[in-house]
Design a protein around this motif. Structure first.
Motif, mmCIF file in Angstrom:
data_model
loop_
_atom_site.group_PDB
_atom_site.id
_atom_site.type_symbol
_atom_site.label_atom_id
_atom_site.label_comp_id
_atom_site.label_asym_id
_atom_site.label_seq_id
_atom_site.Cartn_x
_atom_site.Cartn_y
_atom_site.Cartn_z
ATOM 1 N N PHE A 191 17.653 6.285 -6.113
ATOM 2 C CA PHE A 191 18.554 6.288 -4.962
ATOM 3 C C PHE A 191 19.948 6.716 -5.395
ATOM 4 C CE2 PHE A 191 21.568 4.177 -2.121
ATOM 5 C CZ PHE A 191 21.059 4.526 -0.880
ATOM 6 N N PRO A 192 20.635 7.575 -4.611
ATOM 7 C CA PRO A 192 20.329 8.031 -3.254
ATOM 8 C C PRO A 192 19.645 9.393 -3.170
ATOM 9 C CG PRO A 192 22.583 8.542 -3.730
ATOM 10 C CD PRO A 192 22.040 7.893 -4.972
ATOM 11 N N ALA A 193 19.175 9.938 -4.296
ATOM 12 C CA ALA A 193 18.496 11.229 -4.219
ATOM 13 C C ALA A 193 17.359 11.177 -3.197
ATOM 14 C CB ALA A 193 17.968 11.636 -5.590
ATOM 15 N N TYR A 194 16.646 10.061 -3.180
ATOM 16 C CA TYR A 194 15.556 9.861 -2.228
ATOM 17 C C TYR A 194 15.816 8.561 -1.474
ATOM 18 C CZ TYR A 194 13.573 13.197 -5.507
ATOM 19 O OH TYR A 194 13.382 14.287 -6.315
ATOM 20 N N ASP A 195 15.421 8.539 -0.203
ATOM 21 C CA ASP A 195 15.627 7.327 0.581
ATOM 22 C C ASP A 195 14.746 6.201 0.062
ATOM 23 O OD1 ASP A 195 13.263 8.588 1.519
ATOM 24 O OD2 ASP A 195 13.420 7.563 3.444
ATOM 25 N N LEU A 196 15.153 4.969 0.323
ATOM 26 C CA LEU A 196 14.409 3.809 -0.175
ATOM 27 C C LEU A 196 13.146 3.581 0.639
ATOM 28 C CD1 LEU A 196 17.347 1.323 -0.824
ATOM 29 C CD2 LEU A 196 16.053 2.614 -2.522
ATOM 30 N N ASN A 197 12.074 3.285 -0.074
ATOM 31 C CA ASN A 197 10.799 2.960 0.564
ATOM 32 C C ASN A 197 10.519 1.485 0.329
ATOM 33 O OD1 ASN A 197 8.212 2.824 1.563
ATOM 34 N ND2 ASN A 197 7.268 3.901 -0.163
ATOM 35 N N LYS A 198 10.565 0.706 1.392
ATOM 36 C CA LYS A 198 10.343 -0.735 1.277
ATOM 37 C C LYS A 198 8.902 -1.123 1.606
ATOM 38 C CE LYS A 198 15.144 -2.095 1.841
ATOM 39 N NZ LYS A 198 16.082 -3.046 2.458
ATOM 40 N N SER A 240 0.821 -1.215 0.000
ATOM 41 C CA SER A 240 0.000 0.000 0.000
ATOM 42 C C SER A 240 0.850 1.258 0.000
ATOM 43 C CB SER A 240 -0.934 0.014 1.218
ATOM 44 O OG SER A 240 -0.195 0.053 2.428
ATOM 45 N N SER A 241 2.140 1.121 0.341
ATOM 46 C CA SER A 241 3.066 2.243 0.289
ATOM 47 C C SER A 241 4.173 1.927 -0.713
ATOM 48 C CB SER A 241 3.679 2.513 1.668
ATOM 49 O OG SER A 241 4.608 3.576 1.599
ATOM 50 N N PHE A 242 4.459 2.885 -1.576
ATOM 51 C CA PHE A 242 5.489 2.691 -2.605
ATOM 52 C C PHE A 242 5.885 4.058 -3.151
ATOM 53 C CE2 PHE A 242 1.251 2.258 -4.343
ATOM 54 C CZ PHE A 242 1.250 3.137 -5.423
ATOM 55 N N SER A 268 6.882 -3.176 4.782
ATOM 56 C CA SER A 268 7.785 -4.079 5.498
ATOM 57 C C SER A 268 9.218 -3.602 5.358
ATOM 58 C CB SER A 268 7.671 -5.507 4.944
ATOM 59 O OG SER A 268 8.683 -6.335 5.480
ATOM 60 N N LYS A 269 9.916 -3.442 6.470
ATOM 61 C CA LYS A 269 11.311 -3.036 6.429
ATOM 62 C C LYS A 269 12.196 -4.132 5.851
ATOM 63 C CE LYS A 269 11.011 0.196 10.302
ATOM 64 N NZ LYS A 269 11.523 0.567 11.648
ATOM 65 N N ASP A 270 11.679 -5.345 5.802
ATOM 66 C CA ASP A 270 12.465 -6.472 5.290
ATOM 67 C C ASP A 270 12.171 -6.776 3.821
ATOM 68 O OD1 ASP A 270 13.617 -6.882 7.824
ATOM 69 O OD2 ASP A 270 11.885 -8.038 8.474
ATOM 70 N N ALA A 271 11.321 -5.964 3.174
ATOM 71 C CA ALA A 271 10.971 -6.243 1.780
ATOM 72 C C ALA A 271 12.217 -6.233 0.899
ATOM 73 C CB ALA A 271 9.971 -5.210 1.276
ATOM 74 N N GLN A 272 12.303 -7.214 0.019
ATOM 75 C CA GLN A 272 13.419 -7.290 -0.930
ATOM 76 C C GLN A 272 13.062 -6.698 -2.283
ATOM 77 O OE1 GLN A 272 16.522 -8.528 0.085
ATOM 78 N NE2 GLN A 272 15.428 -8.351 2.042
ATOM 79 N N THR A 273 11.777 -6.736 -2.613
ATOM 80 C CA THR A 273 11.311 -6.207 -3.891
ATOM 81 C C THR A 273 9.941 -5.560 -3.728
ATOM 82 O OG1 THR A 273 10.223 -8.286 -4.507
ATOM 83 C CG2 THR A 273 12.524 -7.989 -5.211
ATOM 84 N N ILE A 274 9.617 -4.693 -4.647
ATOM 85 C CA ILE A 274 8.270 -4.129 -4.769
ATOM 86 C C ILE A 274 7.873 -4.214 -6.236
ATOM 87 C CG2 ILE A 274 7.005 -1.942 -4.833
ATOM 88 C CD1 ILE A 274 8.023 -1.258 -2.154
#
Length: 527
Positions: free
Chosen positions: A497-504, A435-437, A507-513
């Motif tokens: 990245f790194p212009a903007y921080d990564l949004n996972k 739901s967040s990306f 889940s903080k453990d997400a490997q892919t979106i």
């Protein structure tokens, strides 16, 4: 031109803090107006990374005062980002008008932090402050500086925090922390901030973690944002921005806010510049000598008008001066408002991330396909140039656009010149497994030989997406003439990245979106 001398002067704030300034005095018996700059980097620098030296300004017939703000340089007190600048600005205006040999008329100049101190000074409505020239500022500190459409501007904020932290550590004679932060500034630790560096940042640049952890609606942002005080600001202003500056949306917005409410002249100059430097070449492109830094002369003309009464009868019917990339010349306009917009609809067979000739930008919607990209956080889509990058500007991105985590939609080659001026927006119908990306969008010019040069970009963090509601966001304003036989390209990815921080996502453990873009009548570029 006048001969100029320099002296050091001090003043006391209302709470007894000593602020130190360099005063540049032309050698003359006549009384002169004052130009004031208040900055945190050490007054010897005096924004000379983009402006002429204060001696040059003084030689034009002005008393120039360059002041260290509270807790910086030789000034006393503790530095808390932006928090003392309203009161200290008013106290400084009270003080400078007591300096011998001044007319009682004050103007302010400077960019970035020094641009913000001008606006904070104007909030006092001090009768001596006649005009300001704020460059590259944020009218909303959250939306125009710390974040862009909800995404943290990671690279620029981290680099700036490390710089300010290092300056504070050196002033406090904590040379161990200074060395740590200095070395971090040479090799920016975007992948992982070492514990020792984080400790030094929390001590000497705590605002960085305040920014990371303070919600957008918190009163912290309201207190420090100029737009919260618009009812107390009304002066003639020369607004200055750059097409590749990370704070252009702040300057653009503040100009429009002041133009709508002010009884005085509001002028805007935007060049093809990033935050530093202001010149005719940046990235992989040169914009001709017409793009040279013209701000020093423009400001002296402005100050001559408002502080000395020179050319007071001159009418200013077109207050906007924009550098038109492509044609490489300045154009004048009366308004930033557009009379009409052009829409380009997204079209593909579902292979817009595989082939750079599959995705299309069309004047009419032709199908209902789905394009899917997967953001792999092991190798996130890298940022390249643009406005929110240390190495900002226009770069050749043809190879980057070959990545399969980037969707590209390209128009037909133009049969006549296409001129884009002002706001750019994007509407997308999307679906995501979280739901967040994030969505990164880059606009570029494509040449027949395959070269691709970016000229505008935008980024958004979607927090709670409802699939039936299109996502709408603005890209960086721009002004460019796309030549005949070139094309327009829109590149979409799930990170920059790194212009903007990564949004996972959730889940903080997400490997892919996984992100889907639907090519329907609800997905279009509006220019």
């Amino acid at each position: 031109m006048y001969q100029v001398s320099k002296e050091v002067a001090t003043m006391k704030t209302r709470d007894g803090i000593t602020l130190v300034a360099d005063v540049y005095r032309p050698k003359t018996e006549e009384k002169l107006p004052i130009l004031l700059m208040r900055q945190p980097y050490g007054r010897e620098i005096a924004s000379t990374v983009v402006y002429a030296h204060p001696r040059w300004y003084a030689s034009q017939g002005y008393m120039v005062v360059i002041q260290d703000v509270r807790g910086c340089g030789d000034s006393g007190g503790e530095f808390h980002l932006f928090e003392s600048e309203i009161d200290d600005g008013e106290d400084t205006l009270n003080w400078v008008t007591t300096l011998e040999g001044n007319t009682g008329a004050v103007g302010m100049y400077g960019f970035s932090y020094q641009g913000m101190t001008q606006i904070y000074g104007a909030i006092s409505q001090h009768q001596a402050l006649k005009t300001i020239c704020p460059a590259m500022i944020a009218s909303d500190l959250y939306a125009h500086w710390a974040y862009e459409n909800g995404a943290f501007c990671y690279e620029l904020n981290l680099a700036w925090a490390i710089q300010l932290g290092a300056l504070r550590a050196r002033l406090k004679e904590d040379f161990s922390a200074y060395k740590l932060l200095y070395l971090a500034s040479r090799h920016l630790p975007v992948w992982d901030i070492p514990v020792s560096v984080e400790k030094a940042l929390r001590k000497y640049a705590p605002f960085y973690y305040i920014w990371l952890n303070t919600p957008s609606k918190d009163d912290y942002w309201r207190r420090l944002s100029p737009q919260s005080y618009l009812d107390r600001i009304d002066l003639p202003m020369l607004h200055i921005g750059g097409w590749f500056d990370g704070y252009l949306r702040g300057s653009w917005n503040f100009y429009e806010q002041m133009r709508a409410k002010s009884a005085f002249q509001q002028s805007l100059i935007v060049g093809p510049w990033c935050h530093i430097p202001w010149g005719n070449s940046k990235g992989n492109l040169s914009y001709s000598q017409k793009a040279n830094n013209n701000i020093n002369e423009a400001q002296i003309n402005w100050f001559n008008h408002y502080l000395k009464g020179i050319n007071q009868d001159k009418k200013h019917s077109k207050n906007i001066k924009l550098f038109l990339m492509g044609d490489n010349k300045y154009i004048n306009r009366k308004t930033l408002k557009k009379k009409k917009y052009t829409k380009f609809y997204l079209n593909s067979t579902g292979l817009a991330n595989i082939r750079d000739d599959d995705g299309k930008l069309l004047s009419k919607n032709k199908n209902n396909s789905e394009d899917i990209i997967v953001t792999d956080f092991w190798r996130p889509t890298p940022s390249l140039g643009g406005h929110n990058s240390i190495n900002a500007g226009s770069f050749e991105r043809g190879e980057l656009d070959q990545r399969t985590d980037i969707l590209t939609y390209t128009s037909d080659y133009l049969t006549e010149k296409l001129t884009l001026i002002g706001d750019i927006s994007l509407q997308l119908k999307v679906a995501c497994n979280y739901s967040s990306f994030d969505i990164s969008a880059v606009l570029s010019q494509v040449y027949p030989d395959g070269r691709v040069y970016n000229f505008s970009q935008g980024y958004i963090r979607v927090k709670e997406h409802q699939e039936n509601i299109p996502i709408i966001f603005n890209l960086q304003p721009s002004a460019i003439a796309l030549k005949k036989n070139t094309a327009l390209r829109l590149s979409i990815s799930g990170s920059a990245f790194p212009a903007y921080d990564l949004n996972k996502g959730d889940s903080k453990d997400a490997q892919t979106i996984t992100l889907s873009i639907f090519c329907t009548e609800e997905s279009f570029l509006k220019i």
